[in-house]
Design an enzyme around this catalytic site. Sequence first.
Site, short mmCIF file in Angstrom:
data_model
loop_
_atom_site.label_atom_id
_atom_site.label_comp_id
_atom_site.label_asym_id
_atom_site.label_seq_id
_atom_site.Cartn_x
_atom_site.Cartn_y
_atom_site.Cartn_z
N CYS A 187 -38.29 -19.27 -22.32
CA CYS A 187 -37.11 -19.94 -22.89
C CYS A 187 -36.42 -20.88 -21.91
CB CYS A 187 -36.13 -18.92 -23.45
SG CYS A 187 -35.48 -17.76 -22.25
N ASP A 202 -30.84 -23.21 -29.49
CA ASP A 202 -31.48 -21.96 -29.09
C ASP A 202 -33.00 -22.09 -29.20
OD1 ASP A 202 -32.33 -19.33 -28.74
OD2 ASP A 202 -30.70 -18.47 -29.93
N HIS A 255 -35.25 -19.68 -29.02
CA HIS A 255 -35.90 -18.38 -29.23
C HIS A 255 -36.54 -18.21 -30.60
CE1 HIS A 255 -33.31 -17.55 -25.75
NE2 HIS A 255 -34.25 -16.67 -25.44
#
Length: 467
Positions: free
Chosen positions: A132, A350, A352
């Site tokens: 990430c 984000d 993820h």
Amino acid sequence: MNPSTSSSPPRREGRPADDGLEDDWLFLSSESAGLPGPGAGRDEQGAEDRGKLKSRLVSAWNSVKYVWSWKQKSKFSSSSPVIMLGKPYELGDEGERERFRRCFSSLLWLTYRRGFPPLAGVSLTTDSGWGCVLRTGQMLLAQGLLMHLLPPDWTWSASHRAVKDDMDLLRHIGSVENGWNSSRHANERGRKLSLGSVLDRPMEATHRRVVSWFADHVTAPYGIHQLVELGKSSGKKAGDWYGPSIVAHILRKAVSASANVPNLAVYVAQDCTIYLQDVRKLCEQPQPQPWKAIIILVPVRLGGQELNPSYITCVKELLSLRWCIGIVGGKPKHSLFFVGFQDDHLLYLDPHYCQPTVDVAKQNFPLESFHCKYPRKMPFSRMDPSCTIGFYAKGQQEFESLHTAVKEALSTSAATYPMFIFAEGERRVEQEGWGSTAPTDNLAYIQRKAELRRVDTSDSMDEFVVL
């Protein structure tokens, strides 16, 4: 890194609340890709299959956790502006709200991927659970490239055609638009877009080319394969944890090794200091060629285990500058790409969500998975103190303006200790054999519980000076 436990499904009964397994089990190293044992040679194929199965499970788990948190929409206030990469948006105004939605959905969103060619030396075909920070670093670099290659007011043409508004707005209910007028407005917008789409074709070709540079393939100059390969010189490998500081240096190496943008340089600040002479040497070219454009990356640590609240104002000031291209940061064990703020909340993308790999070699490959239309927020208080701040300047005059504006923004943290500084001259590098005359630029004194400790940070890009 893995999504925070705040957005995770409920724990199973009987499981300790503080065991940390919900996050830690997703950290896969190259060794954990297989399951070696006494019969490793005989069961090599079986171990590889188990490694692939584990990767798929990791991808599925991260996607489930992402969707779990995604369903909890962020609320935006209409009474205070949203600041995103130096531009303010008054969401109480319908036109400003639409402009913010278009600009946000035009940012490149680079997430976990699955199904790409195996990374060199390992059997991993996904970066889910460990990549990430590399992905947020990619987003930072992508924003700099878009600013370098496209007009300042560019927005992705496909974002104009999205009619569903996915942003919840906290405001008083006003008048309801007349349905007939709304329909007529949509038709007029459609006619304008048909002409605009033709005029936007050259810019869309550039946009598509930039996306392809971040493809999950060994030939992509800024793809996951190349970044992992460049990280090996710093002792990192696929499956390892990459900090914001080391990713900054990997990005610098990637741009330096690529011929795609010859008039762009990347500078990484050392010891929380931007050395102006080093920047000038990096950007100057023989006459009559102009200065190179530059991306400046500043790794910092804004506190000990938690963010020092005294730096929040300074972070806001930096995100309000038009030269800022974002912050690689996040919350503990959960890297995020910060692009702005509203009041006491950070705006972010984000990485993820694990998506299938896109084959960018195909003509007109789909772009939708590289853009996000769901703006998200989190409190400043949850921000991890380790981060890398990015800036972009197109030429010498722009750099001088950046220098002045950033120095003024940094003055808001002068009451404690500057987040980072500018210094004239060049960085002095310690050389072997200098003995007692060696410079001490690589030594930092860190205050912890009224005890001074001297820490050597000369050979570790993951060590920070704690402010």
